[in-house]
Scaffold this active site. Structure first.
Site, mmCIF file in Angstrom:
data_model
loop_
_atom_site.group_PDB
_atom_site.id
_atom_site.type_symbol
_atom_site.label_atom_id
_atom_site.label_comp_id
_atom_site.label_asym_id
_atom_site.label_seq_id
_atom_site.Cartn_x
_atom_site.Cartn_y
_atom_site.Cartn_z
ATOM 1 N N ARG A 171 -0.181 -2.328 1.047
ATOM 2 C CA ARG A 171 -1.380 -1.737 1.652
ATOM 3 C C ARG A 171 -2.603 -1.860 0.749
ATOM 4 O O ARG A 171 -3.450 -0.967 0.698
ATOM 5 C CB ARG A 171 -1.146 -0.263 2.016
ATOM 6 C CG ARG A 171 -0.021 -0.038 3.007
ATOM 7 C CD ARG A 171 -0.299 -0.707 4.360
ATOM 8 N NE ARG A 171 0.861 -0.543 5.233
ATOM 9 C CZ ARG A 171 1.866 -1.423 5.337
ATOM 10 N NH1 ARG A 171 1.837 -2.554 4.644
ATOM 11 N NH2 ARG A 171 2.874 -1.215 6.143
ATOM 12 N N SER A 221 0.150 5.126 11.114
ATOM 13 C CA SER A 221 0.861 5.791 10.033
ATOM 14 C C SER A 221 -0.153 6.392 9.065
ATOM 15 O O SER A 221 -1.032 5.698 8.558
ATOM 16 C CB SER A 221 1.750 4.784 9.297
ATOM 17 O OG SER A 221 2.436 5.404 8.240
ATOM 18 N N GLU A 291 -2.901 7.166 3.899
ATOM 19 C CA GLU A 291 -3.204 5.743 4.075
ATOM 20 C C GLU A 291 -4.580 5.526 4.677
ATOM 21 O O GLU A 291 -5.257 4.560 4.391
ATOM 22 C CB GLU A 291 -2.132 5.096 4.977
ATOM 23 C CG GLU A 291 -2.290 3.598 5.139
ATOM 24 C CD GLU A 291 -1.116 2.966 5.880
ATOM 25 O OE1 GLU A 291 -1.374 2.065 6.692
ATOM 26 O OE2 GLU A 291 0.022 3.377 5.629
#
Length: 295
Positions: A171, A221, A291
């Site tokens: 990520r 998410s 995130e």
């Protein structure tokens, strides 16, 4: 303030626009301006002007991993949604501009019997955001298919960087630490039977529908996966599944998602994310990190 500039340079724009319309969480105040450049020349012209006039700006794709603060954004959001060119370089190499949605490019590749990014199917972002975040799902990451990335640097020059210099990790990429506008990327794919690709895409979409709260606004998410663990399992173990602050809730369907139950504010979401991080660490000793990006 900028109306004449946009008009003179034929750049589409919106003024005093609700940011709720431009992120999948459907939160945030108003943006002073949202600009929609059509090509790299317009992006460069716009960036030069904003830097010269010292006007704040932010790059935005489809807003699937971003939430905007309730007070809004007093500057210019530069949105890549008009950059939609898909250009085949050879039989298995394709250049994709940053505004192309992941679902669209997955379908185009499937139509051409090309595999390598089908795991992105169902992610509600675009290719530029996917490169920026090194998006991934179901065992794949976009970095596995990226050959190179074309971008505009801080000196307004168009440059290309190869995969190995993108500093891809979980990520993460070099673009998160630079003031670079991603114009597009070149993908290197491989030939596969289109029915096999379609079956894989159908399967992961069904998994998403079965396991994820796709019927409620979210940023997908909400927490990065700690090494060796799953964030959703840790959150559930900590007794937070279904926990709410204001209109923000830890999804009852999938604890890795924070969802907007209808009237969430950015503050609700941020408070819930921070509370979740704190509680999980207190209960399990394992640190999880959000995130989504808060602007």
């Amino acid at each position: 303030m900028l109306d004449n500039f946009f008009t003179e340079n034929e750049i589409s724009y919106l003024e005093n626009e609700s940011l709720k319309k431009h992120n999948t969480f459907k939160v945030g105040g108003e943006a002073r301006y949202i600009a929609f450049p059509n090509d790299e020349k317009q992006v460069i012209t716009l960036l030069k002007h904003l830097e010269k006039e010292k006007i704040k700006y932010y790059f935005l794709g489809r807003g699937s991993n971003v939430i905007f603060r309730d007070e809004g954004f007093d500057g210019v959001i530069i949105k890549s949604s008009n950059l939609k060119v898909i250009n085949f370089i050879d039989s298995n190499t394709v250049y994709v501009q940053s505004g192309v949605s992941l679902n669209n490019i997955c379908k185009v590749m499937q139509d051409n019997s090309l595999a390598g990014i089908e795991f992105c199917y169902g992610i509600p972002g675009n290719i530029g955001g996917a490169v920026y975040m090194n998006a991934g799902a179901y065992g794949g990451e976009i970095c596995q298919a990226v050959e190179s990335v074309k971008y505009i640097d801080e000196n307004f020059e168009v440059k290309t960087i190869t995969n190995k210099d993108c500093e891809f990790s979980y990520r993460n990429s070099i673009f998160q630490n630079k003031k670079w506008f991603i114009l597009g990327c070149t993908l290197k794919l491989h030939t596969e039977n289109k029915d096999i690709i379609q079956q894989f895409m159908d399967d992961i979409m069904q998994k998403r529908l079965d396991k994820q709260p796709l019927d409620m606004p979210s940023a997908g998410s909400s927490f990065k996966r700690p090494v060796g663990y799953f964030a959703a399992a840790l959150i559930e173990e900590s007794g937070l599944k279904g926990y709410s602050i204001g209109g923000a809730q830890i999804s009852k369907k999938h604890a890795g998602f924070i969802v907007n139950t209808g009237n969430a504010t950015c503050k609700d979401i941020e408070d819930l994310a921070n509370f979740t991080e704190k509680t999980v660490f207190e209960k399990t000793g394992i640190a999880i990190k959000k995130e989504m990006i808060i602007v």
